[in-house]
Design an enzyme around this catalytic site. Structure first.
Site, PDB file in Angstrom:
ATOM      1  N   GLY A   1      -3.108  -3.949   0.004  1.00  0.00           N
ATOM      2  CA  GLY A   1      -1.527  -3.637   0.719  1.00  0.00           C
ATOM      3  C   GLY A   1      -1.539  -2.587   1.545  1.00  0.00           C
ATOM      4  N   ALA A   2      -1.904  -1.622   1.239  1.00  0.00           N
ATOM      5  CA  ALA A   2      -2.218  -0.546   2.181  1.00  0.00           C
ATOM      6  C   ALA A   2      -3.380   0.656   1.595  1.00  0.00           C
ATOM      7  CB  ALA A   2      -0.789   0.440   2.131  1.00  0.00           C
ATOM      8  N   MET A   3      -3.675   1.664   2.467  1.00  0.00           N
ATOM      9  CA  MET A   3      -4.792   2.504   2.238  1.00  0.00           C
ATOM     10  C   MET A   3      -4.346   4.143   2.573  1.00  0.00           C
ATOM     11  SD  MET A   3      -7.794   3.326   1.041  1.00  0.00           S
ATOM     12  CE  MET A   3      -8.146   5.038   1.121  1.00  0.00           C
TER      13      MET A   3
ATOM     14  N   GLU B   1       2.143   5.048  -1.062  1.00  0.00           N
ATOM     15  CA  GLU B   1       0.920   5.994  -0.060  1.00  0.00           C
ATOM     16  C   GLU B   1       0.921   7.363  -0.211  1.00  0.00           C
ATOM     17  OE1 GLU B   1      -1.829   4.115  -0.037  1.00  0.00           O
ATOM     18  OE2 GLU B   1      -0.690   2.312  -0.574  1.00  0.00           O
TER      19      GLU B   1
END
Length: 875
Positions: free
Chosen positions: A269-271, A306
């Protein structure tokens, strides 16, 4: 697998690197100087490197006294298995500080990891960007390094890129120089001390929106060209969340900037790369008018998740991947606090209980689960534990602990932990120590948490009342045992004893009791022995309650109790009643009576919970088109559809498909009502409600662009399911429309797989794996075809397994197929066949074992419940 410490010859202090990606040839070259500390005499230096060719290397003595000696290694040897490279020297290297220089080349791969390429369209032309994904162990694909979380260093990055592209990294640009041949060299400031998996470099075409956050940090959202307006929501969230976390953690955000970057091809989904967080486009871009509340919440949650990592994970990092759950579970827990602060009207903690806590309860009730904290040895094992247990159960037990300690004391312990270990590494026990210090009376938090983190599964708490003469108090026996979603497996008795904080609610006050034994008696003051009680107030405890029939009936038959509990408590009563029925610990009739008692409830999380359990019961007895139903199955289908209609039809009549000022009261219209309508309408569609299905088709035929975002997926699915080839082609043309938004393409993609027609199912499987669909999205199509046509998909998988293995990395693609063959695959024979196949073809993973276990569970459940259920509905 790699040894735990490859840094023979020390670890790095500073990397100064320069990378030159070639976006036409899909290659890159790199050179770097790494300052290292050698602690004992060695003849070789070893670090991580994978799929890169190192052309030259030299070692220079850097003792600062001006007499520098240079040595070239005699050999540079790769060890594929250890993903490492050895620089071997003629003479032993004495302890001291050195500079290791090297040059290498590599390829910009299409595997979504390391330094990879991502494709997009700009003004009708195909373009590529270069982007990184280094967590957990992929920095070694881009540059030689000590690629483990404990080897922290500073990074000074330079990138030379085509003049018309933007280059981004963790830190701000310190210099930009134009070079001959229309290239530009960007030099970035040196980073703080950090782990390799958080380094990032991105080269592409972007528009952006930017602002100073509330705490004065330059925050920028980079979007695909022409879509900067869709970055505004994320920008607003990021600017506010950064200040919220600074406040919560009591530590200033350590970097001068915070970037959020949308990437077209992205696996997760995200980093949380420090200062340069990368996102899948659908998780970052929100269109004020066109996005549903659900996608807005998803985007907001992801951004907040995040940013929580900027402290918890990036500033203070786990020592090794075994402690990953802490990183992820904690960020998952914190994101909800941040979202709730920014958007209180969304009631996201209800959402937490339904989606995060609920997901963890269902996965962790399988025999094939794992403890939150898993020993990890090799890099490939890390991938396997990035699952819902690390995230969802991790977050749920952290929420339970925070509530048990009180949130303020909990956060004060977290502050101590982060401050003590900043720019360094820590293990789970370090957090427990800090929390014990912060707790009331120095409680031993490690002891309290041990069974929750080091053992698989969780307890079901059986509660029975003991008759006594005393009118002022009531006595209960509390028995705990491990909960399995399908009765305890033979000979697998689990004797774990959990420390369980019970929160007992009587409608006005909460009594707290810590259960520490297998069986325990508790005494509660009371006004009347007839009063109802609920034993998991606010659903904070990570356990299920099995109330004795009189205790459950006291709630289900009392409208006053239902009203007082409405919200997450009622969600818990429903969830536990159905889980008991599913596992054979209680008759199904008791769960269905609880469901019927909720008629008239309008709280979103309660409506969602009812919808989930009733639809999954319905799916269990609904057959694909080509399979005949027995009379018993038909009776159950009709009966469940009847309950759905009686609960959901009144809500549909009251709320309609959208807010209408003529017939609905503006004062009571909440932002979450649009999601409520969507749940109501899609649940009725699942029960094949003619009125709703007709409306869905009519809306599609009027023009799909005009459908409110909440209903697009439903209307697309309805067309594919009920309008044959014509419906299929209409939805396919949305996917192929170059102007359609990423989210609409994703909705169309999942809908395309729903066709009941075998010819179209096969066509879809071929098409999806023929290269048209982005690798990151293939699994969504395969999953929906597997649900609609399990037999065909299963046969197709066997014929195409080799192609899939070659084309897509990792197991996500076949897990998507095998994980979705149930509920159609529901016999012991099918379970056995699938189980033998995955072992024989070496695609066995924990998710595969879970899928096979679900098939066996379905077979057991049908055998157990089909007669009593059909009798209940015929009765």
């Amino acid at each position: 697998g790699s040894g735990r410490n490859p840094g023979r010859g020390g670890g790095a202090l500073l990397y100064r690197m320069h990378l030159v990606p070639d976006l036409a040839a899909f290659t890159f070259s790199g050179e770097q100087s790494v300052w290292i500390q050698v602690s004992e005499p060695v003849a070789e230096i070893m670090c991580h490197a994978k799929e890169i060719a190192i052309h030259e290397a030299s070692l220079t003595d850097d003792d600062g006294e001006g007499k520098r000696q240079q040595a070239r290694p005699e050999s540079i040897a790769f060890d594929e298995g250890a993903e490492a490279v050895y620089f071997k020297f003629k003479r032993a290297i004495a302890p001291g500080r050195y500079r290791l220089d090297m040059k290498w080349t590599g390829s910009l791969n299409d595997k979504l990891k390391g330094f990879y390429r991502s494709q997009y369209t700009l003004r009708g032309a195909k373009r590529f960007m270069a982007v990184t994904q280094f967590e957990p162990t992929y920095a070694r694909f881009a540059f030689p390094c000590w690629d483990e979380p404990a080897f922290k260093a500073k990074f000074q990055v330079s990138l030379t890129v085509p003049g018309d592209r933007v280059a981004l990294s963790n830190m701000p640009v310190s210099a930009r120089r134009e070079l001959p041949g229309r290239a530009v060299r960007y030099d970035f400031d040196a980073s703080p001390t950090m782990s390799t998996y958080l380094v990032a470099f991105i080269v592409g075409d972007f528009d952006f929106v930017s602002a100073l956050s509330e705490n004065g940090v330059r925050t920028t959202v980079y979007t695909p060209p022409g879509k900067s307006l869709m970055g505004r929501h994320a920008l607003h969230v990021a600017s506010k969340a950064l200040a919220y976390y600074e406040d919560s953690f009591g530590i200033k955000y350590p970097l001068p900037k915070s970037d959020l970057i949308a990437i077209p091809d992205f696996d997760a989904g995200a980093m949380e790369n420090w200062g340069a967080v990368t996102y899948r486009e659908t998780r970052l871009l929100v269109d004020g008018k066109m996005s549903s509340l659900a996608s807005k919440i998803r985007c907001t949650r992801t951004v907040c998740h995040e940013l929580a990592h900027m402290w918890f994970g990036n500033l203070t990092t786990m020592q090794w991947w075994t402690h990953l759950w802490l990183n992820e579970g904690f960020a998952r827990f914190m994101e909800f606090g941040a979202v709730d602060r920014l958007f209180p009207g969304w009631r996201v903690w209800d959402n937490f209980v339904q989606q995060v806590h609920g997901l963890a309860l269902s996965l962790d009730a399988l025999v094939n689960t794992h403890p939150i904290e898993v020993p990890v040895n090799a890099p490939e094992e890390v991938e396997e534990i990035f699952d819902a247990i690390s995230y969802a159960k991790g977050a749920s037990v952290i929420r339970m602990l925070s509530s048990y300690m009180s949130h303020d004391r909990f956060m004060s312990g977290v502050k101590q932990y982060l401050t003590k270990h900043q720019y360094a590494n820590a293990v789970t026990a370090d957090l427990w120590k800090a929390l014990s210090k912060a707790s009331e009376g120095n409680e031993d938090v490690e002891e309290l948490m041990r069974s929750w983190t080091s053992k698989p599964g969780y307890p079901v708490v059986a509660i029975d009342e003991i008759a006594t003469e005393d009118n002022k108090s009531r006595t209960f026996t509390i028995k705990q045992s491990r909960f399995y979603s399908s009765q305890e497996p033979e000979g697998k008795g689990d004797d774990t004893v959990w420390q369980i904080p019970l929160n007992i609610f009587d409608g006005s006050k909460v009594s707290k009791v810590l259960i520490t034994k297998k069986e325990q008696e508790i005494k509660l003051e009371c006004k009347s022995k007839k009063d109802w009680l609920w034993f998991n107030h606010s659903m904070v405890g990570f356990y299920r309650c099995r109330l004795s029939p009189p205790l459950l009936d006291a709630i289900a038959s009392n409208p006053e109790a239902i009203r007082k509990l409405e919200g997450v408590d009622l969600l818990g009563v429903i969830s536990d009643a159905f889980a008991m029925a599913n596992s054979g610990m209680a008759p199904y009739s008791s769960a269905l009576e609880v469901a019927k008692a909720c008629k008239g409830c309008e709280t979103l999380c309660v409506v969602e919970e009812l919808s989930d359990w009733l639809c999954s019961l319905l799916k269990r007895y609904k057959k694909p088109n080509d399979v005949k139903c027995s009379d018993e199955e038909r009776a159950i289908q009709k009966g469940v559809e009847g309950i759905i209609v009686s609960l959901f039809r009144p809500l549909e009549e009251k709320y309609g498909w959208e807010y209408d000022p003529k017939t609905q009261d503006a004062g009571s219209e909440k932002e979450t009502n649009q999601t409520l309508r969507q749940v109501v309408i899609s649940t009725l569609a699942a029960a094949r409600d003619k009125k709703v299905l007709q409306e869905a088709k009519d809306r599609f035929k009027k023009g799909w662009e005009g459908i409110p975002p909440e209903y697009k997926a439903l209307c697309f699915r309805t067309m594919v399911r009920y309008e044959g080839k014509e419906g299929y082609d209409a939805v396919m043309s949305i996917f192929n429309d170059p102007n359609a938004e990423a989210l609409d393409c994703r909705r169309a993609l999942t809908a395309i797989g729903c066709s009941p027609d075998k010819v179209l199912q096969l066509k879809t499987l071929k098409w999806a794996t023929g290269g048209t669909v982005r690798a990151q999205d293939v699994r969504f199509v395969l999953a929906s075809v597997a649900r609609a046509g399990s037999q065909i998909t299963w046969e197709w998988l066997q014929e195409n397994l080799e192609h899939l293995k070659k084309t897509y990395r990792g197991g996500k693609v076949y897990e998507a197929v095998i994980g979705n063959l149930t509920p159609s695959f529901n016999t012991e024979e099918q379970a056995q066949m699938v189980s033998e196949y995955v072992v024989k073809h070496k695609i066995q993973t924990r998710k595969m074992s879970q899928a096979v276990e679900r098939m066996r569970m379905a077979a057991l459940r049908r055998a157990r419940e089909i007669k009593p259920l059909s009798a209940y509905f015929r009765g």
